[in-house]
Design an enzyme around this catalytic site. Structure first.
Site, PDB file in Angstrom:
ATOM      1  CG  ASP A  13       2.111  -0.392  -4.607  1.00  0.00           C
ATOM      2  OD1 ASP A  13       1.733  -1.114  -4.393  1.00  0.00           O
ATOM      3  OD2 ASP A  13       0.399   0.011  -3.749  1.00  0.00           O
ATOM      4  CG  LEU A  14       0.197  -2.702 -10.141  1.00  0.00           C
ATOM      5  CD1 LEU A  14      -0.302  -1.872 -11.475  1.00  0.00           C
ATOM      6  CD2 LEU A  14      -0.218  -4.211 -10.227  1.00  0.00           C
ATOM      7  CG  ASP A  15      -3.591  -3.539  -4.893  1.00  0.00           C
ATOM      8  OD1 ASP A  15      -5.843  -2.829  -5.385  1.00  0.00           O
ATOM      9  OD2 ASP A  15      -4.301  -4.226  -4.011  1.00  0.00           O
ATOM     10  CB  THR A  21      -5.509  -5.184  -8.544  1.00  0.00           C
ATOM     11  OG1 THR A  21      -4.636  -4.481  -7.576  1.00  0.00           O
ATOM     12  CG2 THR A  21      -5.375  -5.201 -10.435  1.00  0.00           C
ATOM     13  CE  LYS A  49      -7.308  -1.791   0.027  1.00  0.00           C
ATOM     14  NZ  LYS A  49      -8.541  -0.754   0.413  1.00  0.00           N
ATOM     15  CB  SER A 118       4.224  -4.000  -7.342  1.00  0.00           C
ATOM     16  OG  SER A 118       2.653  -5.154  -6.762  1.00  0.00           O
ATOM     17  CB  ALA A 119       3.389  -6.987  -2.776  1.00  0.00           C
ATOM     18  CE  LYS A 149       5.664  -2.478  -1.842  1.00  0.00           C
ATOM     19  NZ  LYS A 149       4.124  -2.660  -2.575  1.00  0.00           N
ATOM     20  CD  GLU A 173       3.333   1.214  -0.882  1.00  0.00           C
ATOM     21  OE1 GLU A 173       2.265   1.037  -0.516  1.00  0.00           O
ATOM     22  OE2 GLU A 173       3.723   0.674  -1.527  1.00  0.00           O
ATOM     23  CG  ASP A 174      -2.222   1.232  -2.097  1.00  0.00           C
ATOM     24  OD1 ASP A 174      -1.412   0.634  -2.190  1.00  0.00           O
ATOM     25  OD2 ASP A 174      -3.708   0.798  -1.646  1.00  0.00           O
TER      26      ASP A 174
END
Ligand code: B16
Ligand code: MG
Length: 226
Positions: A13-15, A21, A49, A118-119, A149, A173-174
């Site tokens: 995942d990114l953020d 971010t 998030k 990522s979303a 997601k 994932e966060d």
């Protein structure tokens, strides 16, 4: 990528996993909320998030009990994103979260196929800004998927692009919705953040500084040193 078939794939995942971010999303949503007279604080931002931009605006408007025309909705989406991009524009490598690049380098050295899942519709731009784009064989982001997601689409698409079996994929994932998506895809889920929140994850770490390379080795099958 036929050679990937029996390998382990890693999906990030990114953020909240690679970069934080969320603080810039918060500032941009807060600006819009203030303009619309809607109370919005950092706790409210938690609900955003891992959630798509469109869904975030829907939640914000529900909070303010506002219903608006489609045209106005689209205009606010654009306004929020333009504001957000002003913060992204200033990002550089110093914003990569601790030990993330160490893990990416290790996996790259072991020839492990890696994807971003990522979303965000800004994922590619952010990876370019922090100079991590070249680690990933494929970027699956908010521009690629039709289902957000916790639907597993983003991760299943990443596995398909890598040509790796879904059951051989590991997801970092966060967000609760992201862990649910990874579990629904029958992948191994690794929660990055509070284990009390990400209780459905197969493994939990507060951040990448807690992940040792021996743990990664245990997750990997059929790799080769590059
Ligand atoms: P954008 P992730 C998600 O990124 C963020 O967590 C979420 O807060 C944001 O609304 C979403 O991206 C969409 O971002 O407005 O840039 O398209 O955690 O899935 O990497
Ligand atoms: Mg995230």
């Amino acid at each position: 990528m036929q050679e990937n078939r029996n390998k382990t794939g890693f999906i990030f995942d990114l953020d909240g996993v690679i970069v934080d971010t969320a603080k810039y999303h918060y500032l941009a949503w807060k600006n819009l909320a203030d303009e619309l007279g809607i109370k919005f604080n950092e706790d409210d931002n938690e609900k955003f998030k891992g959630v798509s931009r469109k869904r975030c605006l829907e939640i914000l408007l529900e909070m303010g009990e506002l219903s608006v025309s489609e045209q106005q909705f689209e205009a606010w989406l654009v306004e929020k994103n333009e504001d957000y991009l002003k913060y992204i524009e200033k990002m550089d490598q110093t914003e990569i979260l601790p030990d993330v690049e160490k893990v990416l380098q290790y996996l790259k050295k072991r020839n492990i196929p890696m994807a971003l899942g990522s979303a965000s519709k800004n994922a590619r731009l952010i990876l370019e800004k922090v100079r991590l784009l070249s680690y990933f064989e494929t970027i699956v982001d908010g521009n690629s998927v039709t289902q957000a997601k916790p639907d597993p689409e983003v991760f299943l698409m990443a596995a398909a692009h890598l040509n790796v079996e879904a059951s051989n994929c590991i997801v970092f994932e966060d967000a609760v919705a992201g862990i649910a998506a990874a579990n629904a895809a029958e992948m191994t889920s690794i929660g990055i953040g509070a284990s009390s929140v990400l209780s459905e994850a197969d493994h939990n770490y507060n951040d990448f500084t807690e992940i040792d390379l021996a743990f990664l080795d245990k997750l990997i099958i059929n790799s080769s040193i590059a």
